[in-house]
Design an enzyme around this catalytic site. Structure first.
Site: not given
Length: 228
Positions: A16, A14
């Site tokens: 952020d 992922d």
């Protein structure tokens, strides 16, 4: 300290909360967006972490054109990147991993991803899955299934690195093992993950001819393994 060592073919990261932190920017921008569009209690809006921006637009103002709303918030976030930070251990890990052994799987669009990576000074991934490349975003398994497929590996051969509940559920639903990091979400809410770590800085990866050897220092267990 005890540790667990496992093998994997690749990492699916992922963006952020795992590789970078843009939460301050995102919160400022979404509150401005909410005030512009007369959303109740806009100044105190709490961003649902890991949810695609288009879905948030539809949640807050279902009467608006979601594509137009998305464009506005993207413009705001691309302009507001001054305090984006690279999280601990990330640069070292991405520099070490061969390009064919990792991908970014994010709920943001490719346009916003490019802006954030440029601001952070991180390498551009050879393989990426963004919100505008999937039919269903996280927590649906589609993004992480696409990421594994893009790299040419089975989902169970990949380790997902996530920080949000929707992302953990997406990774597990895809059939991947999930390493959750404690950057944005309380530990108790991440207990479904295969492992939990303070950050990627504690994770040690050795690149071998057939894949990756991943070592995670262990701490107490909570339904799955916790690493610190």
């Amino acid at each position: 300290m005890a540790a667990v060592t496992t093998e994997a073919k690749a990492f699916l990261f992922d963006l952020d909360g795992v590789l970078i932190s843009s939460i301050a920017s995102a919160t400022r921008c979404w509150r401005r967006w909410a005030m512009m569009h007369d959303v109740p209690n806009a100044k105190n809006f709490v961003l649902p972490h890991g949810v695609p921006a288009r879905d948030i637009v539809q949640m807050l103002r279902p009467d608006l054109d979601p594509d137009a709303g998305l464009r506005i918030i993207e413009d705001m976030e691309i302009e507001d990147v001054g305090d984006i930070q690279v999280l601990p251990g990330v640069m070292e890990l991405l520099t070490k991993l061969p390009q064919e052994r990792w991908a970014i799987v994010t709920s943001c669009t490719e346009r916003l991803l490019k802006g954030r990576l440029s601001a952070a000074g991180l390498p551009w991934p050879k393989n990426l899955v963004t919100a505008d490349m999937v039919t269903k975003g996280k927590p649906d398994p589609e993004p992480y299934r696409r990421g594994a497929e893009m790299l040419g590996f089975a989902p169970e051969e990949c380790i997902v690195a996530e920080d949000a509940v929707v992302g953990v559920n997406s990774g597990l639903g895809a059939g991947c093992r999930v390493l959750a990091v404690l950057s944005s979400t309380p530990r108790a809410e991440l207990k479904a993950a295969t492992w939990i770590a303070r950050s990627l800085a504690v994770v040690k990866v050795e690149v071998e001819a057939e894949g990756l050897q991943v070592t995670i220092p262990l701490a107490r267990k909570i339904k799955g393994v916790v690493a610190e």
